[in-house]
Structure formats: C-alpha cells, structure tokens
Design an enzyme around this catalytic site. Sequence first.
Site, PDB file in Angstrom:
ATOM      1  N   ASP A   1      -6.484  -6.536   7.283  1.00 19.04           N
ATOM      2  CA  ASP A   1      -5.151  -7.005   6.888  1.00 19.04           C
ATOM      3  C   ASP A   1      -4.324  -7.386   8.121  1.00 19.04           C
ATOM      4  O   ASP A   1      -3.185  -6.940   8.293  1.00 19.04           O
ATOM      5  CB  ASP A   1      -4.428  -5.942   6.065  1.00 19.04           C
ATOM      6  CG  ASP A   1      -3.204  -6.507   5.322  1.00 19.04           C
ATOM      7  OD1 ASP A   1      -3.121  -7.740   5.172  1.00 19.04           O
ATOM      8  OD2 ASP A   1      -2.350  -5.720   4.906  1.00 19.04           O
TER       9      ASP A   1
ATOM     10  N   MET B   1       0.803  -1.221   0.000  1.00 21.50           N
ATOM     11  CA  MET B   1       0.000   0.000   0.000  1.00 21.50           C
ATOM     12  C   MET B   1       0.834   1.267   0.000  1.00 21.50           C
ATOM     13  O   MET B   1       0.334   2.333  -0.368  1.00 21.50           O
ATOM     14  CB  MET B   1      -0.909   0.015   1.233  1.00 21.50           C
ATOM     15  CG  MET B   1      -2.004  -1.046   1.206  1.00 21.50           C
ATOM     16  SD  MET B   1      -3.097  -0.876   2.623  1.00 21.50           S
ATOM     17  CE  MET B   1      -4.142  -2.305   2.379  1.00 21.50           C
TER      18      MET B   1
END
Length: 859
Positions: A142, A31
């Site tokens: 996550d 990310m």
Amino acid sequence: MTNQFEEMLEQLRERLADKYEVESLLGAGGMGAVYLARDIKHDRSVAIKVLHPEFAQSLGAERFLREVSVTAKLSHPHILPLYDSGDADGYLYYVMPLIEGEDLSDRIERDKQLPIKEAVHLAKEVAEALGYAHSLGLVHRDIKPGNIMLSGGHAIVVDFGIARAVDAAGGEKITQTGMSVGTPAYMSPEQSVGDSVDGRADLYSLGCVLYEMLVGQIPFTGPTPMAIMARHTMDNVPPPTIMREAIPDELEDVIMQAMAKTPADRFQTGMEMAESLDMVDVHTAMHRRPSIAMRQSGMVRQSMVGRQSAMFEQPLPLWRRMVVPAVAVLGIAGIGFGAWAAIGSGGGGGMSDVLDPDRIAVLYFEDLSSDSALAPIADGLTEALIDELGRANVNVVSRNGVLPYRDGDVARDSIARALDVGTLVVGQLEPRAGGNVMVTTRLVDGNTGEDVGERETFTIASTEIISARDSVAVGVSNSLRSRIGGNVDLRASRLGTESVEAWAAFRRAERQRQEAEDLLRARSTEGVPALLAAADSLLQVAEQADPDWMDPVVSRGWVFHDRSQTEEGERAGRTIQEGLDLAERALRADARNADALHLRGTLRFRLYQERITTDEDEWNQLLFDAIEDLEGAVDLDPRLSGAYVTLSVIYYEPQVDRVPDAAMAARQGLDRDPYQRGADRLIDRVFWAQLDQESLRDAQDWCERGAERFPDAVAFRRCQLWLLVTERMEPDTMRAQQLLAEMDSLLPDAPAADLLRAENQVIFGGIVGRAGDTDRAREILEASEQFSRTSGLDDEQELVGYVAMMYTQYGEVDAAIDLLKRYVAANPHHNFAAEAGTVWWWRPVVRSPRWEEVARLGR
C-alpha cells in the site's frame, strides 16, 4: 463515523492506561485509526494505530502479533520503526514514533507539483527503503502518499507493520471483510486482479507516487475504484511530460519502467530503481527524444500553455468557404518565427537543452496580505514592469502569456518550460506596520527553478505606492544587467497619473474586468454584469480622482463593449453607443491615443455585427470606419495585438473581401503576442487562408500547431476533419468518427452548435466517399440535405452547398451540380458563379459540361 472513533478512544484510554495516556484522534483510514498518546515509561509522544475490529478479527490476534513482530526488527532510516504491539481486549494495535511533519499527500494537496529535485530525492529514499524491506521478504502492498511521512526533508515509509500480517492472513479472508490492502489509484495490475505480488508491485506504486509528485495528479482516474484498477491493467500511462515539460527524459523513463504492466519489465529491486533515480540530472531538462512514454503510447506532448475552453465561433461565414477567391501565397514566411518557435512546439518546452536566459517572463507579483488588499497593486506593478521591459527591447513574454499563472500553483520550472524562458522575474508585496508595504523582487533560473543572484527588497509607505514602480524598475534593471549582460535600463513606468487613489481604483477595476472577460470567453454570462458594474464604478472613482488621465475612460469603453455581449438588439446598440461616446471623449483629449482608436474601431465593428441600422450604406460604412480606426491604432502602437484579431475578422467580410490581408493580420497578431486571448482564432484564420489557396502542407502545419496549443478547442478538431477530405491526407474514416465524437462532446446544446454538428456530418460524408464507400456517403449526405430542409436552421441553404462540395470531392459531379443550382437560386447575392472558377474546391464542377446550368443562375 466520528462517534465510532471517539468511542474507541475512550475504550483505549481505559484498556491501555497502564502503558499509554491516549490523548486524541490523529486520523482514520480504511484499515483503522491513529491516536496521539504519551508513552508513560519512556515519557515520549507516540502514535498508536488501531485496526478496525472487523479487520482485526479477519487477521486474528495471534497471527497478527506473531507476524508484526518480524516487522519490528526492520531498521532503516527511511522506514518508521515499531515500538510496541498488542491486543487490547480485541483492539489490535501497534505503536510508532510520532513524526513531526506532514505526510506526502498533504504536501501534494498544498503545492500540487513538487520541485523536480525534491521529488527525485524523496522517491530515491523510498526506493531504498523498499529495497531493504524486500530483501527481508516484506512487501508493503500500500505505497501511496498518505503512507510516506516527510520529516526534516526526508521520506519515511509508514505502515510496514501490517504488511506481513496481511500476507500471512491471505487475500480471501481480507476480501471477506469488504476491505482490501492497497489503494486503487496506486495499485499494480497484478494486485488489482488478485494475483500474488512481490516487491515489484511496490515499485509500481512508487512510480505512481513519483508521477503524482511531479504532475500534481494521479496517473489514472475513474468514476469508481474498479474503473481505476481497470485502467491500471489496460491503459497506457499518459506521459508525465504532457503535463510538465520540464521533467527530464531520464526521469520520465524511470516512471514508465516502474509502471510497466508486466512485473518482469519493471525494476527488479528497489536499489535498482534508486540507482536510476540517482543518475537523473535534475538541474537541466534534457534534450527531448522519443522516450519510453512516447514509444509505449504514441502520444504527442502537449503544452499547458493556453488550455482554454474551446469557442465554436465561425471564423468566416459558411458560404464563404465555397466562394472565397484563391490568393497568392502569402509573402510573410519570414515574419515572426522567433515568437513562433514557442507555438510550434506547444509552448517551447524542449526546443533546446537549456532555456535561453535572455528570454524573460515577469510572473504576477504575489500579494501576501491576508485580505488580498494588495492584489491590484501587485498586478499594476507587474504589468508596468512588463510594459517597460518591452519598451526597452528586452525579450519579455507579454502580459497575456503570464496571466494564466497569476493565481495558480504551477511549479516555476514548468512555467519556464511552457513559456520557453530562461529567466523569471518574481515579486512579492507584504504589508508592514504603519501602513507600509515591503516589495521584494528576485530572479529565478528557468532551467532549475532556483534563485539567481541577490534579492532586491525595499519598503514604502502605502500613500507613496506609485513610486514603487520606479524602485521595482531600478531593482530589476540591476539584477537583469548581471544576469543577461548589456544595458538594461528601465525607465520609470509611465502610468499616466500620480494619483494613488486613481491608480489603485483603476487597478482594482482592471482585475474585475479581466474576470468578466474570462467568463465571457468561457461562454458564461453568469456574474458578468455584476463584475462589469463593479469595474465601472471603480473606473468612475479613478476618473474623478484624475480627470486628465484617459486610461480609465478607455477602460470604461471596454466595459460597455463587454456588457454589450450579454445583450441583444437595440439594448446592445445603446450600450455600444455609450462605449463609443467614451472613445470619442478620449480621442478629443488626444487624437493619437492608440488605445482609444482600438476601442472605437472594435465598437464600430460590434455595431455592424448587431445591425441596428436599416440603412444599408450606413451599415456597410461601419466596417470601413472600423478598419480605418484599427489600422491607425496598430500604426501608432504595433503591440496592440487585439486590434489585429478584429482586423483579421473584418477583412474576411464579403463587403471588404481582403482575404490575403486577413491572413496577414492574423500572422501579425500572433507575432506581436503569441499568448493573446484570441490566438486560437488567429491560428484558425491562417489555417483557412492556407486551405483556401490550396497550400495543403501549410494548412496541415497550422492545424497541428493549433491542436497542440489548444488541445480542447473544437476548431482544431474541425480543421483535422476538413484535411481528411483533401488529397493531403488519407481518408481515415475511423479517425473522422473519433473527431466527430470529440467535437460533439465539446459543443454546447444550442441551435448554432446543431448547425455546426450538421456541417461536420456533411464533411464526414465526403471522407467516406473519398474512402470508396460511395453508397454510405450518399446516405449520409442525403440525410444532411434532409436536415437542411426540416430543421429551420439553414434558411440560406448553406448545408446544401456543403453537400455539393462533398459530392465534388469524390467524383459525383452531376449530383453536386443539381444541388448547386438550388443553392445559387437561394443565394444570388453570393456571386457564386463569378468566383467559383478561382477556388480549387469547384474545379470539377466548373470543368463539367453542365457548368453553364449553374453559371446562368448567378448572372
């Protein structure tokens, strides 16, 4: 990629200069990237996470900043707080405290398996953090080791700052970036297929993390992320106790409930999972019972002990399976059941609630030097201590039992469970100034993995390293006396030399030779000659330093034995003879040297196997000379378990024909040392003895023991295949096909393996016939017969004999007799007609009116 982040670093320095001094890149992921910075206003170090530009664009700055502000209100001791967030000219970022420590992924990579107590503690803290966040409507999405920081012995969950923003942005927009929130190895089934998720998805991920902390690997692997996600969706979770038997059943149940496929079957809140973890007794492994894992998957627990690569050797010639005489039931039922408690359960884990402290394993002492200079000395002290404990009649695991853990990272409580020991002796050698060495020994409770009593520490000069054996013996004696009671009086280790130079060279050589033997056992010769040459040079140094010490001489003989396995024909014969000369030299010095007798007997059998001589009588005499040597060796030293391995092979030879003795030797070898390198061959030998004498229940038991202890061995798939031909088991053709496929994948690409594959197909034909599909069975067996004719691998028509055997098992006796006539004509020396009447396989043939057609060919 590095240039991209370095470029981002320069831009951040410029754009955030009024608030932060951005110093360096800390790390990068799917990310974004994390940078070290100093918060100018508060004069503190911080971590700034910056989203990838394409990811940030998909989220949108306004939405991101609005939603991330909600997470900034999270206040929990196990959630990393957010200090700040913003948009730096297109770079979306948020600021977190800088944690002094490592993340859980680094810890697992370093230690592989965490202590059970610590893993439960960390998982409980994460579960509490998740429960708190979920109650506020935040799902992390996550949870993985990389998002769990470790600081001061506590877990801190990071990256909650992006969860709500991702939820608000929607999965479709995120997918369009080519990225996803979540990591396949830890992703719940519903998240994998793109369904909406709630907090129970995080709990599934935490179950995966807990599994990895305990086992040292993720629950599911695969060649691609999609394959891994598919396994999360469809496959049963492999029970973690297969890999680590010390895991209590209650803890395994927590993992399996957290990882249930359906969210409704999982813990419904983080606090519920935390409470279940709090109830786990981490100090004592529980009595084994059918757990959730076993109910879900039907799998059987298997130990890590002895997971060697399979050897596809034949324990006895193929033809002998058809003519081996029936023997009386072995009168050895009472032999060795103390040792067999461990093997029968796959290494002993879970045999009782508490491991017996009187059962001891000495783990190889650890070398703490930077250049491994002390490793040979550490090995020598370890093996000397094991030897002396054995001489003192202490219940100690053999060197072979602890050898697999010498250079590994297996948790100590796992080793204890695998070896079924309640006490571990652990030691360390650490270099000190002035050429000194500090030796430390301590006892570890096998049930808890915690130290017991005081450590014994002493420092010696490296020139006096031989005397360390006495100090170790005294220190361990004192510790064990208070641990297990009784009179544990270890004498000075009798290493046979007082020469430091000789002993150190010998220890280095033994380590090299062991590495070579490991390669040979794995069917690899690459690097073996160099290792053996190095060992031989070191042993010659030891000989020169102390000419009266025979251990280096005998060890050199074993070097030549090992070297001969990489050679063929006359060259191998010359190498074997050199080894025999060394054995003779040692026996001239001491005719009662058991190790030298073991060496000479083994080398004589190697010479027989190579068949160098053309004189039949001389060739056969090698067998009987080898038996005399090996029997003499075990009479002098019954602990020479390797001698029993060789005896069990020789007794099977047709010239010797001592099948009951072969089984007895195999049992004795296993009793002396259940962990020896030849244990798989010994178990296989006993299986065949039981099968040949129609003790089918016992044969099945030995086959199951072998499969449990050596799950990757071809031999113990083959025994399962053979049992499917017998009345003991139903002719399950699906199971047979599975066994064939597994063996095919394990066997190498070699002619000997091709012959074994062909034999397996023959057995499969017999199973199909027993199942009632005689037409298909005939097709399989006729194809095998054709292979025998055309392959060039079956000169003695052994496959033809096997095909006849399979016809017999499902009633086609006439077809069996037609083939046996061909087999007997090709092999008159096998004396088939005289011995077939004593073997249960051939009863239908012997009772047939046509039996005389076979019998007269063998007369």
